[in-house]
Design a protein around this motif. Structure first.
Motif, PDB file in Angstrom:
ATOM      1  N   PRO A  70      64.383  69.936  10.850  1.00  0.00           N
ATOM      2  CA  PRO A  70      63.564  68.928  11.532  1.00  0.00           C
ATOM      3  C   PRO A  70      63.494  67.592  10.778  1.00  0.00           C
ATOM      4  O   PRO A  70      63.910  67.497   9.633  1.00  0.00           O
ATOM      5  N   GLU A  71      62.942  66.583  11.460  1.00  0.00           N
ATOM      6  CA  GLU A  71      62.918  65.225  10.912  1.00  0.00           C
ATOM      7  C   GLU A  71      61.833  64.991   9.864  1.00  0.00           C
ATOM      8  O   GLU A  71      62.007  64.168   8.958  1.00  0.00           O
ATOM      9  N   ASP A  72      60.709  65.692   9.975  1.00  0.00           N
ATOM     10  CA  ASP A  72      59.574  65.370   9.098  1.00  0.00           C
ATOM     11  C   ASP A  72      59.925  65.348   7.607  1.00  0.00           C
ATOM     12  O   ASP A  72      59.623  64.375   6.922  1.00  0.00           O
ATOM     13  N   PRO A  73      60.558  66.415   7.082  1.00  0.00           N
ATOM     14  CA  PRO A  73      60.873  66.371   5.644  1.00  0.00           C
ATOM     15  C   PRO A  73      61.823  65.227   5.288  1.00  0.00           C
ATOM     16  O   PRO A  73      61.713  64.670   4.189  1.00  0.00           O
ATOM     17  N   LEU A  74      62.703  64.860   6.191  1.00  0.00           N
ATOM     18  CA  LEU A  74      63.650  63.769   5.907  1.00  0.00           C
ATOM     19  C   LEU A  74      62.917  62.440   5.852  1.00  0.00           C
ATOM     20  O   LEU A  74      63.103  61.651   4.928  1.00  0.00           O
ATOM     21  N   VAL A  75      62.056  62.215   6.847  1.00  0.00           N
ATOM     22  CA  VAL A  75      61.309  60.958   6.881  1.00  0.00           C
ATOM     23  C   VAL A  75      60.350  60.884   5.682  1.00  0.00           C
ATOM     24  O   VAL A  75      60.090  59.820   5.135  1.00  0.00           O
TER      25      VAL A  75
END
Ligand code: AMP
Ligand code: GLY
Length: 423
Positions: A70-75
């Motif tokens: 998912p995107e959350d950890p990347l952002v």
């Protein structure tokens, strides 16, 4: 090679399923995973944004590659966290660093990136609380429908499309002044409405080279005929029948190349997947959004069509030798249909026993919101399971998925019966 996949949805089960087929993978872990990943990997409980817990897991299990679903950890900068830690800096992370993850984390950042690199997209302006009046004036210059986008991450809910000017002004005020989406709507992008059919393109990059994966189209609305509330996605089809070779060339030359070159020019390191949401306006592709990860449920149709060893691809991405990889794609069509909990995307009940899983032989079941409970599999989320099938045509594949669904059951199970209706 030991691999950790972060996430718990159908996308992550599909990643795990594909990775588990590789002889290059010794031990496979999923954090936190679901009932599907439990059968092919070791699930480790924990949150995908708890970087310290992820660090412990990586060190304890000698993980070499971390695939961020998912995107959350990347952002939030998981890739930067690894690079800055002396014990983690040699672990390969599949997913961009924080600066490039802003392509998904901030709509304004993405629009500025596209403008700077001449990538076709809708005309726009952005506004804050300080110039909300100018936002009203800008809306008056546009024709309906009006497209308002919260700048930040809003769990897929931050885009409003409104037909009435006054309603658009009211919503703009709610977003900017009343913090309708919290911090995510401190800034709002207002853009020109694009009329056309949507599709998505998936790109792998090591920061230098890129490879294009098959296209897919997802069905975001809960109701048949694309009506009702937006969801994470109710089904997907790959390839997209209307994406002709000529159109795919346009996507590559007008969008993919300038995007990868733009990342380099702007000094935005990127090793990972780029998910480009597109709309076909007339005969031309325009970008609706970037995501810095794979789509869900698009992954459930794209990865099954990939014949190349995914671990070999990940290794090449880490070594910046992606150009040497030959991406082989299954010619057949793949489709997936999502089974969801009754009530989703609003409130729904959990803990319903899922039966019939063992009777499905013609489709691949990718578990999403489901978990093991003693000897049973029970629902634990809104999107419960994706039923993927192959066919010589997408119609044949869809038919197979619906036949498999006949064998599955849980209380208040719902799914769209018209996936592919618009193709
Ligand atoms: P996004 O979160 O940016 O992908 O937007 C969510 C959905 O809103 C998209 O999948 C489109 O269906 C729709 N949408 C976003 N921007 C536009 C636009 N400029 N014109 C038409 N539809 C749009
Ligand atoms: N299916 C859309 C997404 O993953 O964002």
């Amino acid at each position: 090679m030991n691999i950790l996949v972060l996430g718990s949805g159908g996308r992550e089960h599909t990643f795990a399923w594909k990775i588990a087929q590789s002889e290059r993978c010794n031990n496979l872990f999923v954090m936190p995973g679901n009932s599907g990943t439990a059968a092919i990997a070791k699930n480790i409980s924990g949150s995908v944004t708890d970087f310290e817990a992820i660090k412990d897991t990586v060190l304890t299990n000698n993980i070499n590659v971390v695939v961020v679903g998912p995107e959350d950890p990347l952002v939030q900068g998981i890739h930067d966290f690894f690079l800055q830690d002396k014990d983690l800096k040699n672990v390969s992370v599949i997913g961009p660093q924080k600066a490039a993850a802003e392509l998904e984390g901030s709509k304004e950042f993405a629009k500025e990136f596209m403008t700077r690199h001449n990538i076709p997209t809708a005309a726009y302006q952005s506004f804050t609380k300080a110039n909300v009046e100018e936002g009203y004036s800008f809306l008056e210059t546009l024709k309906p429908p009006y497209v308002l986008k919260a700048d930040g991450l809003a769990a897929g809910k931050g885009v409003l499309i409104l037909n009435d000017l006054n309603e658009a002004k009211t919503e703009l005020k709610k977003m900017l002044v009343d913090a309708k989406f919290g911090n995510a709507s401190t800034k709002v992008v207002i853009e020109e409405f694009l009329d056309g059919i949507e599709l998505s393109c998936f790109v792998l990059t090591d920061g230098e080279n890129y490879k294009i994966l098959p296209t897919a189209k997802d069905y975001k609305r809960i109701g048949e005929g694309d009506t009702g509330l937006n969801t994470g996605g109710m089904g997907a089809v790959s390839p997209v029948p209307f994406a002709t070779e000529d159109f795919l060339d346009k996507i590559e030359n007008q969008i993919v190349k300038p995007t990868v070159d733009g990342l380099k020019k702007d000094n935005l390191p990127y090793v990972g997947f780029i998910f480009i949401g597109l709309i076909k306006v007339g005969d031309d592709p325009k970008v609706i959004e970037y995501n810095v990860r794979m789509g869900d449920p698009e992954t459930e149709v794209v990865l099954p069509r990939l014949k190349t060893d995914l671990v070999e691809i990940f290794e090449a991405m880490g070594n910046k030798t992606l150009s040497e990889i030959n991406i082989e794609i299954d010619e057949r069509a793949a489709t997936t249909i999502m089974l969801v909990s009754g009530g989703y995307p609003e409130t729904y009940e959990k803990g319903k026993e899922i039966s019939g899983v063992e009777n499905v032989n013609d489709s691949i079941l990718f578990h999403a919101g489901s978990k093991n409970d003693g000897g049973r599999i029970v629902t634990s989320g809104g999107r419960v399971m994706a039923i993927t099938s192959f066919g010589n045509t997408y119609q044949e594949a869809i038919k197979k998925s619906y036949q498999s669904i006949e064998k599955l059951h849980f209380d208040k199970m719902y799914y769209r019966k018209d996936i592919g209706f618009d193709l």
